[in-house]
Scaffold this active site. Structure first.
Site, PDB file in Angstrom:
ATOM      1  N   ASP A  19       0.896  -1.067   0.085  1.00 22.92           N
ATOM      2  CA  ASP A  19       0.202  -0.060  -0.072  1.00 22.92           C
ATOM      3  C   ASP A  19       0.951   1.371   0.082  1.00 22.92           C
ATOM      4  O   ASP A  19       2.088   1.282   0.161  1.00 22.92           O
ATOM      5  CB  ASP A  19      -0.917  -0.039   1.351  1.00 22.92           C
ATOM      6  CG  ASP A  19      -2.240   0.469   0.961  1.00 22.92           C
ATOM      7  OD1 ASP A  19      -2.461   1.517   0.094  1.00 22.92           O
ATOM      8  OD2 ASP A  19      -3.102   0.508   1.871  1.00 22.92           O
ATOM      9  N   GLU A  79      -5.256  -1.665  -7.157  1.00 25.49           N
ATOM     10  CA  GLU A  79      -6.119  -0.678  -6.596  1.00 25.49           C
ATOM     11  C   GLU A  79      -6.582   0.209  -7.838  1.00 25.49           C
ATOM     12  O   GLU A  79      -6.865   0.183  -8.994  1.00 25.49           O
ATOM     13  CB  GLU A  79      -5.702   0.040  -5.626  1.00 25.49           C
ATOM     14  CG  GLU A  79      -6.996   0.545  -5.034  1.00 25.49           C
ATOM     15  CD  GLU A  79      -7.069   1.110  -3.315  1.00 25.49           C
ATOM     16  OE1 GLU A  79      -7.940   1.519  -2.687  1.00 25.49           O
ATOM     17  OE2 GLU A  79      -5.646   1.482  -3.148  1.00 25.49           O
ATOM     18  N   GLU A  82     -14.046   1.323   0.177  1.00 26.69           N
ATOM     19  CA  GLU A  82     -13.205   2.188   1.326  1.00 26.69           C
ATOM     20  C   GLU A  82     -13.751   3.385   1.248  1.00 26.69           C
ATOM     21  O   GLU A  82     -13.628   4.114   2.326  1.00 26.69           O
ATOM     22  CB  GLU A  82     -11.675   1.827   1.279  1.00 26.69           C
ATOM     23  CG  GLU A  82     -11.098   2.580   0.337  1.00 26.69           C
ATOM     24  CD  GLU A  82      -9.696   2.342   0.328  1.00 26.69           C
ATOM     25  OE1 GLU A  82      -8.662   3.402   0.233  1.00 26.69           O
ATOM     26  OE2 GLU A  82      -9.096   1.235   0.549  1.00 26.69           O
TER      27      GLU A  82
END
Length: 666
Positions: free
Chosen positions: A418, A467, A473
């Site tokens: 991430d 992503e 989210e």
């Protein structure tokens, strides 16, 4: 004298174009003859245009690259030779939305004096080009001109990075690539904005052009902005980082200064493909393979260890378990509960998201005392469940090989990485290296917090998700006016053309728009329950999250069992109908079982599903459809089982913000 000038004028006019700028046009058509690429080489530059059934999709557009030593590829070009080839074969991807892909294209290569080439390909569904350097010594690319000119003022769908704050101002090249789409005339789009790829352009006769890139391995990612002349888009690139500072608990690297060039290149190099996918109608975009076809094939052949599947995920639901006799949080008791839940429903993985490693240290070898990883791995194995670990990009990067070797030996099956939040050359190289190192140690790599896929999933099939999407989210902190329902029926026609997306669906708290509000710890989704179920069929995600809390799923076992059984890779993918920003209906098949999913915008909609793709005989169709009160209570749904056959057409009603999903078995 006047008479003589009149006689000479037509001759002078005929000679003038040749005198001013002699040019040569090289024509390339795809195997079917539908797509035509014209490459115009004159004394000054190189231009290309793209036509589809004689409709101009891309008007003549200049392309070139400038190097820092003054050399230029594509300016003052001198053709050395041309060559052509045709390819007609089949690709069998190990992890994909189809069992096989037809690879059919015609290719034109123009070799120029000065040590470079331009390669053009024409497919039945689009065109692509790339520069190739044959220089022997390393060099630096100062800039690239990648232009897409249009014959008129087209409608465009663009996502502009908001830009995070950096040195007191918004930095457009410091972004999570998680933005919704603006639908606008190109002329009305803010000229100060840039947009990340893919972008969608409406061409003649309602045709669409999806512009993106492929085989991005060692070069900055491309954005587009208003072109300098007429109705056009020009490529723009983040410059090479000069100074990087670790921020956000040491998990990400923020660029504080950049070099006066965009890329360092090791001489002989094939640059990324500039891709134009062309669709006669919107639904064709839903299962396009062009980015995958243009990517470098994998250099290894044993894919048996790459296991796609579902993931029970902890972070979206904020570890909020209830009706348990322990304190829920980042600890072994909580994760054993997640493992038990995954085992009960046949879910392949549990992820340990941010928090399992000591916060603030950015050291993946320092595990918090509440977590005993060896015990969790052993417990999960006894339940036929595997574990994946979350990692911040900078923590993973600084000791990548040792981290992968250590945790693979322990029994961890992959990493979700991430906070890259950039796509300059350094981060592009990081993604490739993470994929390569993961493959070395037989680890899955989920590139979260990153830009759109460009085919790395073909080169390294263990790189299983990306992503670069305004996923669920965002509902934890959504600003008023955020419309996820419209986004859901837009993104499959644009971002998903590039490859799989880590959207993380599966909310059980479903509300209509007027009842929606952002709640970080107990989030909800916009639209109906059946919409969330349908997303598992509509979206491409070989590793697919169940985002909600196990406790909530256990209260909704009928839906949970259905979700858990849906495959994440497929033998066939068929678009049935769709219009960008309005609705989608798709069918997918795996092991003889068909799934059909549908989504609508905020308008209630009736759709007809033609089942002629089925084989002969009768089938059972398990249908989850919006309940009669789903326009008031998003959780309202109805399940039914009926008999169907190939000659049947199903009429299905979707509530505003609704959807449906069907499982068809022999």
């Amino acid at each position: 004298m006047k008479r003589m000038m009149k006689r000479l004028l037509p001759v002078l006019m005929a000679i003038a174009p040749l005198t001013i700028c002699a040019q040569k046009v090289y024509e390339l058509k795809d195997i079917s003859g539908k797509v035509q690429v014209n490459v115009i080489v004159n004394d000054k530059n190189v231009e290309y245009s793209v036509l589809h059934d004689n409709d101009v999709m891309v008007a003549p557009s200049p392309i070139f690259m400038k190097l820092t030593d003054g050399t230029a590829f594509g300016l003052n070009p001198k053709v050395k030779k041309i060559s052509r080839r045709s390819v007609n074969e089949t690709i069998y991807p190990p992890i994909y939305k189809k069992k096989s892909i037809k690879e059919q294209f015609n290719e034109l290569t123009i070799d120029f004096k000065g040590g470079y080439s331009l390669v053009f390909r024409a497919y039945e569904d689009g065109a692509a080009y790339r520069f190739v350097s044959e220089l022997k010594k390393p060099f630096m690319v100062e800039s690239e001109q990648a232009s897409f000119c249009f014959p008129n003022d087209p409608k465009v769908f663009v996502a502009s990075p908001k830009g995070r704050m950096n040195e007191g101002k918004k930095d457009p090249f410091y972004s999570s690539f998680q933005n919704t789409y603006l639908e606008t005339a190109l002329s009305a789009w803010d000229k100060e904005q840039i947009a990340f790829l893919p972008v969608l352009v409406e061409g003649k006769n309602g045709k669409k052009i999806c512009i993106t890139e492929a085989d991005l391995m060692n070069y900055p990612g491309m954005y587009v902005k208003h072109g300098e002349h007429g109705y056009s888009l020009d490529g723009i690139f983040a410059a090479y980082p000069k100074t990087i500072v670790d921020e956000v608990r040491g998990l990400k690297g923020v660029v504080k200064s950049r070099e006066p060039y965009i890329a360092k290149v090791e001489g002989n190099t094939a640059f990324p493909w500039r891709v134009m996918v062309i669709a006669k109608d919107d639904a064709e975009l839903l299962c396009n393979d062009m980015v995958y076809k243009l990517a470098t094939p994998a250099q290894f052949t044993d894919f048996s260890w790459i296991k796609p599947g579902k993931v029970a995920w902890d972070w979206w639901n904020d570890w909020n378990l209830y009706n348990v006799d322990f304190r829920a949080g980042i600890n072994n008791e909580t994760y054993k509960y997640y493992i038990d839940f995954a085992s009960k429903f046949g879910i392949e993985y549990v992820i340990l998201d941010e928090g399992w490693a000591v916060p603030g240290k950015a050291d993946l070898f320092e595990v918090i005392p509440e977590i005993d990883l060896k015990e969790l791995i052993s417990y999960a194995k006894s339940k036929n469940v595997d574990l994946i670990l979350w990692a911040g990009y900078r923590a993973f990067e600084k000791d990548m090989d040792r981290v992968c070797k250590h945790y693979a030996a322990m029994g961890i099956k992959g990493f979700k990485i991430d906070f890259m939040d950039r796509d300059d050359q350094q981060v592009v190289e990081f993604n490739r290296k993470a994929a390569e190192t993961g493959a070395k140690y037989k680890l899955l790599i989920d590139l979260h917090g990153t830009f759109k896929p460009t085919g790395l999933q073909r080169t390294y099939p263990n790189t299983i998700n990306f992503e670069g999407v305004h996923g669920l989210e965002e509902m934890k902190w959504a600003e008023p006016g955020t419309d996820q329902v419209i986004y859901d029926v837009t993104v499959p026609f644009i971002r998903m053309v590039a490859g799989p997306l880590d959207y993380t669906q599966g909310a059980m708290n479903n509300v209509i728009m007027k009842n929606f509000h952002a709640v970080y710890t107990e989030p909800m989704s916009q639209g109906t329950r059946c919409r969330q179920l349908a997303l598992y069929t509509i979206f491409d995600s070989p590793i697919n999250m169940l985002c909600d809390a196990p406790t909530n799923y256990l209260k909704e076992e009928e839906c949970t069992k259905f979700i858990a059984a849906i495959p994440t890779v497929w033998n066939q993918t068929l678009p049935i109908s769709g219009k960008v920003g309005e609705h989608i209906v798709m069918a997918r098949e795996k092991d003889g079982i068909w799934y059909v999913g549908g989504l609508t915008d905020w308008k209630e909609r009736d759709v007809e599903v033609d089942l002629s793709f089925l084989a002969d005989g009768e089938f059972n169709a398990e249908i989850f459809r919006d309940g009669i009160n789903a326009d008031r209570v998003g959780k309202d749904y109805k399940r039914e089982v009926i008999r169907v056959s190939a000659n049947k057409k199903l009429n299905l009603h979707m509530a505003p913000g609704g959807g449906f999903v069907i499982r068809i078995t022999k």
